[in-house]
Design a protein around this motif. Structure first.
Motif, PDB file in Angstrom:
ATOM      1  N   HIS A  50      77.101 -30.484  83.938  1.00 12.94           N
ATOM      2  CA  HIS A  50      76.306 -31.302  82.949  1.00 12.94           C
ATOM      3  C   HIS A  50      76.703 -30.517  81.359  1.00 12.94           C
ATOM      4  N   SER A  51      77.636 -29.672  81.179  1.00  9.97           N
ATOM      5  CA  SER A  51      77.928 -29.299  80.013  1.00  9.97           C
ATOM      6  C   SER A  51      79.304 -28.855  79.891  1.00  9.97           C
ATOM      7  N   ARG A  52      80.012 -28.859  78.794  1.00  9.32           N
ATOM      8  CA  ARG A  52      81.299 -28.236  78.801  1.00  9.32           C
ATOM      9  C   ARG A  52      81.688 -27.050  79.370  1.00  9.32           C
ATOM     10  N   SER A  53      82.488 -27.299  80.467  1.00  7.88           N
ATOM     11  CA  SER A  53      83.164 -25.966  81.026  1.00  7.88           C
ATOM     12  C   SER A  53      84.454 -25.388  80.158  1.00  7.88           C
ATOM     13  N   TRP A  54      84.583 -24.232  80.442  1.00 10.75           N
ATOM     14  CA  TRP A  54      85.703 -23.569  79.748  1.00 10.75           C
ATOM     15  C   TRP A  54      86.991 -23.752  80.562  1.00 10.75           C
ATOM     16  N   SER A  55      88.139 -23.719  79.543  1.00  8.72           N
ATOM     17  CA  SER A  55      89.438 -23.996  79.747  1.00  8.72           C
ATOM     18  C   SER A  55      90.071 -22.632  80.431  1.00  8.72           C
ATOM     19  N   ALA A  56      91.159 -22.958  81.312  1.00  9.27           N
ATOM     20  CA  ALA A  56      91.857 -21.803  81.707  1.00  9.27           C
ATOM     21  C   ALA A  56      92.669 -20.762  80.409  1.00  9.27           C
ATOM     22  N   ASP A  57      92.715 -21.702  79.440  1.00  6.74           N
ATOM     23  CA  ASP A  57      93.549 -21.057  78.078  1.00  6.74           C
ATOM     24  C   ASP A  57      92.096 -20.171  77.468  1.00  6.74           C
ATOM     25  N   GLU A  58      91.014 -20.667  77.631  1.00  4.67           N
ATOM     26  CA  GLU A  58      89.826 -19.973  76.800  1.00  4.67           C
ATOM     27  C   GLU A  58      89.556 -18.739  77.797  1.00  4.67           C
ATOM     28  N   PHE A  59      89.652 -18.568  79.180  1.00  6.10           N
ATOM     29  CA  PHE A  59      89.305 -17.561  79.964  1.00  6.10           C
ATOM     30  C   PHE A  59      90.771 -16.400  79.891  1.00  6.10           C
ATOM     31  N   ALA A  60      91.557 -17.317  79.732  1.00 10.47           N
ATOM     32  CA  ALA A  60      93.014 -16.155  79.340  1.00 10.47           C
ATOM     33  C   ALA A  60      92.847 -15.280  78.060  1.00 10.47           C
ATOM     34  N   ALA A  61      92.247 -16.100  77.110  1.00 15.28           N
ATOM     35  CA  ALA A  61      92.114 -15.528  75.705  1.00 15.28           C
ATOM     36  C   ALA A  61      91.077 -14.459  75.806  1.00 15.28           C
TER      37      ALA A  61
END
Length: 132
Positions: free
Chosen positions: A11-22
Motif C-alpha cells: 500500500h506504500s512505496r517499497s524500497w529498491s535494491a539500490d536503496e538497500f545497498a546504499a
C-alpha cells in the motif's frame, strides 16, 4: 531484501535494491534477519533507529518479526545504543501492537507522512523506548 519489502509493503512505496545497498554500505547500519523477515537499523552514538522491518506475507504469523525485534534491540544495545526510535503508519495497528509489546510508546507524529496508492496520506506515529 527489496523483494520481501515489496511483498510486505503493497500500500506504500517499497524500497529498491539500490536503496538497500546504499544503506548497507554504511558501518552505522545494522541488518538482522533473512529473506523471510528482516530489519535495518541505524545506530548513531547512543541512539538506534529502526529504519524498516518487513516480513514476507508467505511467512507472517510465525513469530519471525518478534525474533527480529528482539535481535536488533539486543544488538543495538551491545553496540552502545541506550534509546531506540521508530516510526509507523497510524493505520498499521498490528505493527503498533508489536512495538508496544516491546515497550515502545508514542512520542510524536508526522502529519500526512506516508503516501498511499489511491488513498489519502497517513500520519507517522513516532515511537521511542529506553534500551538499557
Amino acid at each position: 531484501m527489496a523483494t520481501t519489502h515489496a511483498a510486505a509493503f503493497t500500500h506504500s512505496r517499497s524500497w529498491s535494491a539500490d536503496e538497500f545497498a546504499a544503506l548497507l554500505e554504511s558501518p552505522l547500519t545494522l541488518a538482522v534477519g533473512d529473506a523471510r523477515s528482516f530489519a535495518l537499523v541505524r545506530i548513531i552514538a547512543q541512539e538506534a533507529e529502526l529504519l524498516t522491518i518487513a516480513t514476507h506475507p508467505d511467512h507472517q504469523r510465525q513469530g519471525l518479526a518478534r525474533r527480529i525485534m528482539e535481535t536488533w534491540q539486543r544488538e543495538a544495545t551491545a553496540r552502545g545504543a541506550a534509546e531506540a526510535f521508530l516510526e509507523v503508519a497510524a493505520d498499521n495497528m498490528p505493527a503498533q501492537a508489536l512495538y508496544q509489546s516491546y515497550g515502545f510508546a508514542e512520542c510524536g507524529r508526522r502529519a500526512g507522512y506516508y503516501t498511499r496508492k489511491g488513498a489519502p496520506a497517513v500520519d507517522a506515529v513516532l515511537m521511542q523506548r529506553t534500551l538499557r
